[in-house]
Scaffold this motif. Structure first.
Motif, short mmCIF file in Angstrom:
data_model
loop_
_atom_site.label_atom_id
_atom_site.label_comp_id
_atom_site.label_asym_id
_atom_site.label_seq_id
_atom_site.Cartn_x
_atom_site.Cartn_y
_atom_site.Cartn_z
N GLY A 141 42.69 31.24 -4.54
CA GLY A 141 41.79 31.34 -3.41
C GLY A 141 40.33 31.17 -3.80
N VAL A 142 39.97 31.56 -5.01
CA VAL A 142 38.60 31.41 -5.49
C VAL A 142 38.43 30.11 -6.26
CG1 VAL A 142 36.86 32.43 -7.04
CG2 VAL A 142 38.21 33.90 -5.54
N LEU A 143 39.52 29.63 -6.85
CA LEU A 143 39.44 28.43 -7.70
C LEU A 143 39.94 27.18 -6.96
CD1 LEU A 143 40.83 29.94 -11.04
CD2 LEU A 143 38.44 29.67 -10.35
N THR A 144 39.81 27.16 -5.64
CA THR A 144 40.33 26.01 -4.88
C THR A 144 39.70 24.70 -5.34
OG1 THR A 144 38.70 26.51 -3.17
CG2 THR A 144 40.94 27.33 -2.82
N ASP A 145 38.38 24.68 -5.50
CA ASP A 145 37.71 23.44 -5.90
C ASP A 145 38.08 23.07 -7.33
OD1 ASP A 145 36.51 23.23 -3.46
OD2 ASP A 145 34.60 24.09 -4.08
N GLU A 146 38.07 24.05 -8.23
CA GLU A 146 38.36 23.78 -9.64
C GLU A 146 39.78 23.24 -9.82
OE1 GLU A 146 35.18 26.99 -9.63
OE2 GLU A 146 36.92 26.43 -8.44
N LEU A 147 40.74 23.87 -9.16
CA LEU A 147 42.13 23.43 -9.31
C LEU A 147 42.36 22.07 -8.64
CD1 LEU A 147 43.99 26.82 -8.67
CD2 LEU A 147 43.51 25.72 -10.86
N SER A 148 41.75 21.87 -7.48
CA SER A 148 41.90 20.59 -6.80
C SER A 148 41.35 19.44 -7.64
CB SER A 148 41.20 20.63 -5.44
OG SER A 148 41.81 21.58 -4.58
N GLN A 149 40.21 19.68 -8.28
CA GLN A 149 39.60 18.64 -9.11
C GLN A 149 40.35 18.44 -10.42
OE1 GLN A 149 35.50 19.86 -9.50
NE2 GLN A 149 35.12 19.73 -7.28
N SER A 150 40.79 19.54 -11.02
CA SER A 150 41.48 19.43 -12.33
C SER A 150 42.80 18.70 -12.21
CB SER A 150 41.71 20.84 -12.91
OG SER A 150 40.50 21.48 -13.20
N PHE A 151 43.50 18.92 -11.09
CA PHE A 151 44.85 18.35 -10.95
C PHE A 151 44.96 17.35 -9.80
CE2 PHE A 151 45.42 22.72 -12.72
CZ PHE A 151 45.74 22.33 -14.00
N HIS A 152 43.82 16.98 -9.21
CA HIS A 152 43.77 15.94 -8.17
C HIS A 152 44.72 16.27 -7.01
CE1 HIS A 152 41.60 13.72 -11.24
NE2 HIS A 152 42.64 13.84 -12.05
N LEU A 153 44.46 17.43 -6.37
CA LEU A 153 45.38 17.96 -5.36
C LEU A 153 44.86 17.76 -3.95
CD1 LEU A 153 46.22 21.38 -7.06
CD2 LEU A 153 47.59 19.29 -7.11
N SER A 154 45.77 17.46 -3.02
CA SER A 154 45.48 17.53 -1.59
C SER A 154 45.57 18.99 -1.17
CB SER A 154 46.50 16.71 -0.81
OG SER A 154 47.80 17.28 -0.93
N HIS A 155 45.27 19.26 0.13
CA HIS A 155 45.39 20.65 0.61
C HIS A 155 46.83 21.14 0.49
CE1 HIS A 155 41.42 19.85 1.83
NE2 HIS A 155 41.65 19.40 3.05
N ALA A 156 47.78 20.30 0.87
CA ALA A 156 49.19 20.69 0.75
C ALA A 156 49.59 20.87 -0.70
CB ALA A 156 50.08 19.63 1.42
N GLY A 157 49.08 20.00 -1.58
CA GLY A 157 49.38 20.12 -3.00
C GLY A 157 48.84 21.42 -3.59
N LEU A 158 47.65 21.80 -3.17
CA LEU A 158 47.09 23.07 -3.62
C LEU A 158 47.93 24.24 -3.13
CD1 LEU A 158 44.80 24.63 -5.01
CD2 LEU A 158 43.51 24.50 -2.86
N PHE A 198 48.17 38.41 5.07
CA PHE A 198 47.03 38.87 4.26
C PHE A 198 46.99 38.15 2.91
CE2 PHE A 198 45.77 41.69 0.77
CZ PHE A 198 44.44 41.95 1.10
N LEU A 199 48.15 38.04 2.24
CA LEU A 199 48.19 37.37 0.94
C LEU A 199 47.89 35.88 1.06
CD1 LEU A 199 51.34 39.07 -0.66
CD2 LEU A 199 48.93 39.50 -1.21
N THR A 200 48.37 35.27 2.13
CA THR A 200 48.10 33.85 2.35
C THR A 200 46.62 33.61 2.55
OG1 THR A 200 50.30 33.40 3.25
CG2 THR A 200 48.52 31.92 3.92
N PHE A 201 45.98 34.50 3.29
CA PHE A 201 44.54 34.34 3.56
C PHE A 201 43.72 34.64 2.32
CE2 PHE A 201 40.35 35.48 5.07
CZ PHE A 201 40.11 34.56 6.08
N THR A 202 43.90 35.83 1.75
CA THR A 202 43.06 36.20 0.60
C THR A 202 43.43 35.43 -0.65
OG1 THR A 202 44.56 38.05 0.08
CG2 THR A 202 42.65 38.53 1.50
N VAL A 235 58.29 36.25 0.93
CA VAL A 235 58.74 35.17 1.82
C VAL A 235 57.58 34.61 2.63
CG1 VAL A 235 60.07 34.73 3.92
CG2 VAL A 235 61.16 35.84 1.97
N GLY A 236 56.70 35.51 3.11
CA GLY A 236 55.56 35.05 3.90
C GLY A 236 54.68 34.05 3.17
N PRO A 237 54.03 34.45 2.08
CA PRO A 237 53.12 33.51 1.41
C PRO A 237 53.79 32.30 0.79
CG PRO A 237 53.31 35.58 0.17
CD PRO A 237 53.96 35.79 1.50
N LEU A 238 55.05 32.41 0.34
CA LEU A 238 55.66 31.23 -0.29
C LEU A 238 55.92 30.14 0.75
CD1 LEU A 238 58.99 30.73 0.07
CD2 LEU A 238 59.09 32.81 -1.29
#
Length: 408
Positions: A17-34, A224-228, A347-350
């Motif tokens: 949730g905090v590393l969205t930009d870093e992980l997206s750039q490091s692994f070239h991810l779309s929103h669904a991929g992230l 809550f887990l999905t959001f945070t 089950v919720g967040p996965l």
């Protein structure tokens, strides 16, 4: 020490949730991929719930926790060193599978080392300690990632887990009798609970309360887990124009509210001898939060933050689900029922994390970076509907009045 391993697990649960930009750039991810990368933690966590129960039943929480810490440290290191998405997913999956032992083992230790009337309070306290890991995955993680790089922080967390595993093996014992103290659980009760767990798992399927309480946390805690854990920071940046550090601070406040809720609802439940009423109260706050965000996207930032904090406070009630299900089935089935409900938490967040990623991809504009406000609003409505289904399941349960059930 067991709660500290739960802290490690909660830290990794929400780091994307905090590393969205870093992980997206490091692994070239779309929103669904992230969303899928983040959900790998939950896939393996969920898959381990039945094996964990069997392992704790056979060899005890001490050895299981030690092994979990060692494997979790290796998983964190693998994630931090990953050269591509496949290795990152493997590392995150290994972390999720290993920390899956934490909560079940922790509840077993609480049941053996503390008086029964303190179970809800102690589980709430343990949940609060674990939530500190999520707090560390907020502003502290962002600051350290900016200074040293996210990979270095992941490696450091892995080292923490390895050291913790050695400490647990040295100091933790499975039950008070291992330290020559009297047990809270009598020999007769131990014999009553000695039914093999795989048989108990089959028997709990006949109890409607188990299925209902399995579904409740998928919404109340899952949203809550999905959001945070993934989409909260992008939501706040997109809808209210906050920078990442400010958005991370708000998510951190939500995690603190969650910890307060886990303590408050556990203590309230034990003091009044009720499970259903406090659980419904917390779940209703979570529903109010996501319904408000979904139906009124133009609300002020201050009101949105207030709703998020109330929703997080309410989500802290999740810990009650474990003592509630323990009291809803015969004592011989309690351990299996707790493990099954813990599976429901994941089950919720996965499902929700990749699902919301796909929704955001659907609303995205080709060639335009960032997220769509319409997509974010739709995501909040999806979470609200899920929480509503959880409340419906909870309403169908029967109050236990904090009394254990001894037989069918």
């Amino acid at each position: 020490m067991a709660a500290s391993f739960y802290l490690f697990g909660f830290f990794h649960r929400v780091t994307p949730g905090v590393l969205t930009d870093e992980l997206s750039q490091s692994f070239h991810l779309s929103h669904a991929g992230l969303g899928n990368l983040s959900a790998f933690y939950f896939y393996f966590y969920a898959a381990m719930q039945v094996p964990v129960g069997l392992l704790v039943d056979r060899i005890g929480p001490r050895a299981v926790l030690t092994a979990g810490c060692l494997l979790g440290g290796l998983g964190a290191a693998l994630f931090g060193l990953a050269p591509n998405l496949a290795w990152a997913a493997a590392g995150r999956g290994l972390v999720g599978g290993s920390v899956a032992v934490g909560w079940v083992s922790l509840l077993v230790l609480i049941g053996r080392w503390f008086a029964p009337h303190r179970f809800a309070t102690m589980s709430g306290l343990s949940l609060a300690v674990g939530t500190l890991g999520a707090v560390l995955a907020g502003i502290p993680l962002k600051v350290l990632a900016d200074l040293y790089g996210w990979r270095t922080v992941m490696l450091a967390s892995g080292a923490f887990s390895l050291v913790l595993g050695l400490l647990i093996w040295r100091f933790v014992r499975n039950s008070p009798q291992d330290r020559r103290y009297a047990n809270f659980v009598s020999p007769a009760q131990l014999e009553e609970e000695s039914i093999p767990l795989h048989i108990a798992l089959l028997r709990i399927m006949n109890h409607a309360a188990v299925w209902l309480l399995f579904w409740v946390p998928s919404g109340v805690c899952g949203a809550f887990l999905t959001f945070t854990g993934l989409w909260g920071v992008p939501y706040l940046v997109t809808m209210y124009g906050f920078d990442i550090k400010m958005a991370s601070s708000i998510v951190t406040l939500m995690l603190i509210a969650y910890a307060i809720g886990s303590l408050a609802f556990g203590a309230w439940s034990d003091s009044v001898g009720l499970r259903k009423t406090p659980y419904l109260t917390g779940a209703s706050l979570t529903f109010l939060c996501f319904t408000g965000l979904g139906l009124f996207p133009g609300m002020s930032a201050a009101l949105a933050i207030l709703l998020l904090l109330l929703g997080a406070l309410g989500s802290g009630v999740m810990g009650l689900g474990f003592v509630y299900v323990k009291e809803s089935v015969p004592r011989s089935l309690a351990a299996a029922a707790v493990g099954f409900v813990n599976l429901g938490v994941m089950v919720g967040p996965l499902i929700q994390q990749p699902l919301l990623g796909a929704v955001l991809d659907h609303y995205s504009i080709e060639g335009v970076q960032g997220y769509s406000k319409a997509g974010m609003t739709t995501c909040m409505l999806i979470l609200a509907v899920w929480v509503a289904s959880a409340i419906a399941a909870l309403a169908a349960t029967r109050e236990t009045h904090a009394q254990a059930r001894y037989a069918d």
